[in-house]
Scaffold this active site. Sequence first.
Site, mmCIF file in Angstrom:
data_model
loop_
_atom_site.group_PDB
_atom_site.id
_atom_site.type_symbol
_atom_site.label_atom_id
_atom_site.label_comp_id
_atom_site.label_asym_id
_atom_site.label_seq_id
_atom_site.Cartn_x
_atom_site.Cartn_y
_atom_site.Cartn_z
ATOM 1 N N ASP A 41 0.865 -1.219 0.131
ATOM 2 C CA ASP A 41 0.143 0.084 0.027
ATOM 3 C C ASP A 41 0.885 1.303 -0.112
ATOM 4 O OD1 ASP A 41 -1.744 2.136 0.440
ATOM 5 O OD2 ASP A 41 -2.524 1.118 2.272
ATOM 6 N N ILE A 42 0.884 1.770 -1.003
ATOM 7 C CA ILE A 42 1.809 3.355 -1.317
ATOM 8 C C ILE A 42 1.705 4.198 -0.058
ATOM 9 C CG2 ILE A 42 2.571 2.326 -3.530
ATOM 10 C CD1 ILE A 42 0.962 4.987 -4.470
ATOM 11 N N ASN A 57 2.450 2.435 -10.860
ATOM 12 C CA ASN A 57 1.329 2.395 -11.691
ATOM 13 C C ASN A 57 0.118 3.022 -10.505
ATOM 14 O OD1 ASN A 57 -0.771 1.592 -13.568
ATOM 15 N ND2 ASN A 57 -1.409 0.396 -11.776
ATOM 16 N N PHE A 68 -10.739 10.966 -8.456
ATOM 17 C CA PHE A 68 -12.092 11.147 -7.994
ATOM 18 C C PHE A 68 -12.991 11.378 -9.396
ATOM 19 C CE2 PHE A 68 -10.279 12.318 -4.115
ATOM 20 C CZ PHE A 68 -10.966 12.031 -3.277
ATOM 21 N N SER A 73 0.317 10.674 -16.615
ATOM 22 C CA SER A 73 -0.803 10.948 -17.755
ATOM 23 C C SER A 73 -0.434 11.994 -18.719
ATOM 24 C CB SER A 73 -2.006 11.274 -16.791
ATOM 25 O OG SER A 73 -2.977 11.692 -17.786
ATOM 26 N N ALA A 120 -7.028 18.718 -9.365
ATOM 27 C CA ALA A 120 -6.240 17.938 -8.323
ATOM 28 C C ALA A 120 -5.466 16.813 -9.240
ATOM 29 C CB ALA A 120 -7.100 17.497 -7.266
ATOM 30 N N TYR A 121 -6.256 15.911 -9.935
ATOM 31 C CA TYR A 121 -5.663 14.869 -10.734
ATOM 32 C C TYR A 121 -4.477 15.503 -11.624
ATOM 33 C CZ TYR A 121 -5.254 10.763 -13.612
ATOM 34 O OH TYR A 121 -4.520 9.534 -14.304
ATOM 35 N N ARG A 146 -9.875 1.874 -20.976
ATOM 36 C CA ARG A 146 -10.898 1.615 -20.473
ATOM 37 C C ARG A 146 -10.833 0.687 -18.766
ATOM 38 N NH1 ARG A 146 -11.704 0.206 -25.547
ATOM 39 N NH2 ARG A 146 -11.094 -1.799 -25.580
HETATM 40 P P1 NAP Z 1 -7.799 1.493 -11.763
HETATM 41 O O1 NAP Z 1 -8.395 0.548 -12.605
HETATM 42 O O2 NAP Z 1 -8.375 2.343 -10.919
HETATM 43 O O3 NAP Z 1 -6.413 0.841 -10.880
HETATM 44 C C1 NAP Z 1 -5.757 1.711 -10.002
HETATM 45 C C2 NAP Z 1 -4.964 0.575 -9.169
HETATM 46 O O4 NAP Z 1 -4.286 1.274 -8.095
HETATM 47 C C3 NAP Z 1 -5.700 -0.240 -8.416
HETATM 48 O O5 NAP Z 1 -4.958 -1.572 -8.237
HETATM 49 C C4 NAP Z 1 -5.700 0.191 -7.018
HETATM 50 O O6 NAP Z 1 -5.880 -0.750 -6.056
HETATM 51 C C5 NAP Z 1 -4.414 0.827 -7.150
HETATM 52 N N1 NAP Z 1 -4.086 1.589 -5.852
HETATM 53 C C6 NAP Z 1 -4.930 2.800 -5.645
HETATM 54 N N2 NAP Z 1 -4.232 3.424 -4.399
HETATM 55 C C7 NAP Z 1 -3.224 2.652 -3.963
HETATM 56 C C8 NAP Z 1 -2.598 2.438 -2.989
HETATM 57 N N3 NAP Z 1 -2.468 3.355 -2.059
HETATM 58 N N4 NAP Z 1 -1.575 1.466 -2.859
HETATM 59 C C9 NAP Z 1 -1.434 0.584 -3.858
HETATM 60 N N5 NAP Z 1 -2.137 0.476 -4.674
HETATM 61 C C10 NAP Z 1 -3.077 1.403 -4.916
HETATM 62 O O7 NAP Z 1 -6.985 2.673 -12.525
HETATM 63 P P2 NAP Z 1 -6.190 2.646 -13.971
HETATM 64 O O8 NAP Z 1 -6.900 3.269 -15.078
HETATM 65 O O9 NAP Z 1 -5.529 1.228 -14.073
HETATM 66 O O10 NAP Z 1 -4.761 3.428 -13.713
HETATM 67 C C11 NAP Z 1 -3.306 3.065 -13.596
HETATM 68 C C12 NAP Z 1 -2.699 4.185 -13.504
HETATM 69 O O11 NAP Z 1 -2.766 4.843 -14.754
HETATM 70 C C13 NAP Z 1 -3.145 5.278 -12.551
HETATM 71 O O12 NAP Z 1 -1.645 5.812 -12.124
HETATM 72 C C14 NAP Z 1 -3.578 6.350 -13.510
HETATM 73 O O13 NAP Z 1 -3.524 7.785 -12.853
HETATM 74 C C15 NAP Z 1 -2.937 6.090 -14.673
HETATM 75 N N6 NAP Z 1 -3.805 6.741 -15.912
HETATM 76 C C16 NAP Z 1 -4.863 6.178 -16.223
HETATM 77 C C17 NAP Z 1 -5.694 6.483 -17.393
HETATM 78 C C18 NAP Z 1 -6.877 5.954 -18.020
HETATM 79 O O14 NAP Z 1 -7.398 6.179 -18.860
HETATM 80 N N7 NAP Z 1 -7.270 4.821 -17.335
HETATM 81 C C19 NAP Z 1 -4.862 7.517 -18.244
HETATM 82 C C20 NAP Z 1 -3.729 8.067 -17.786
HETATM 83 C C21 NAP Z 1 -3.127 7.473 -16.728
HETATM 84 P P3 NAP Z 1 -7.372 -0.990 -5.356
HETATM 85 O O15 NAP Z 1 -8.144 -2.028 -6.246
HETATM 86 O O16 NAP Z 1 -7.129 -1.606 -3.979
HETATM 87 O O17 NAP Z 1 -8.283 0.372 -5.284
#
Ligand code: NAP
Length: 275
Positions: A61-62, A88, A93, A138, A191-192, A230
């Site tokens: 847990d980071i 990652n 929000f 991002s 914020a993001y 997605r």
């Molecule tokens: P996601 O499906 O919501 O997955 C996020 C992951 O991060 C989940 O496994 C979550 O764990 C984990 N996490 C959150 N807080 C944590 C913590 N304190 N310690 C350890 N793990 C934690 O999101 P995603 O879209 O795959 O995003 C992954 C990365 O890509 C993020 O950094 C996001 O900002 C970036 N990103 C995403 C997009 C997009 O379009 N999706 C675009 C640009 C960048 P839980 O299951 O326990 O919540």
Amino acid sequence: MSTKVAIVTGSNKGIGLAIVRALCKEFRGDVYLTARDIGRGQEAVTSLASDGLTAMFHQLDINDINSIIAAAAYFKDKYGGVDVLVNNAGIAFKEGDPTPFAVQAEVTLKTNFFATMDMLTHFMPLIKAGGRVVNVSSFVSSLTLNKCSATLQQRFRSEDITEEELVGLMQQFVDLAKKGELQKGGWPDTAYGTSKTGLTTLSMILARRLSKERPNDGILLNACCPGWVRTDMAGDKAPKSPEEAAITPVYLALLPPGATDPHGKFVSDKEVQPW
Ligand code: NAP
């Protein structure tokens, strides 16, 4: 030769899980799926196993400094360090979430910037020669940069910004958000976006430091954008699948031995982007 090891944070689902899936196929060594929740993490490991892929698991847990310290000690003890680290884990929000903006600012920067920085503080000394570090930022990081005041933009782009100065700026964002004075301070109201501007800038600072302090170790550190994907974070209307999103982070994680670039860059679709 000792077994190589790759670690992906927040990899029980979404892009992180797709990165682990690809590394299980392409990385010669142990691949660690990590998650803050042991149950969700182990479930993901089982789902990979049903596809014939072997990932190891470690709780991480980071947001919990003790969890970071315990994981770092484990990898130091078991592998003598780390070959590939993909930061990652991240949060966002949803649009329309009623949580007050000041709280969103604090919580979002806590995970995406400050906790990721804690990971880097504890894991950078463990990165072995030839190692690769990838910070999943991002495209929003550069959109947000361009919405900052000219003074802030100059600092984020400068070659001499330090980690301490960056931490001060990220804290300033949270403080001004609480006072409702972001505009006065030259900040956009995202914020993001700001958390990711901080993360991309931090990546550039740490890459410069690596080049200075460990010039012969050939470690490459970059920030990247996976695209609009997605996942639970971005919803089902986004154009990319998690597997497509994993391509650039995995490319950076597996830059071949002897490669000298990219390093300290912001990369999207395997191309260095302007900052
Ligand atoms: P996601 O499906 O919501 O997955 C996020 C992951 O991060 C989940 O496994 C979550 O764990 C984990 N996490 C959150 N807080 C944590 C913590 N304190 N310690 C350890 N793990 C934690 O999101 P995603 O879209 O795959 O995003 C992954 C990365 O890509 C993020 O950094 C996001 O900002 C970036 N990103 C995403 C997009 C997009 O379009 N999706 C675009 C640009 C960048 P839980 O299951 O326990 O919540």
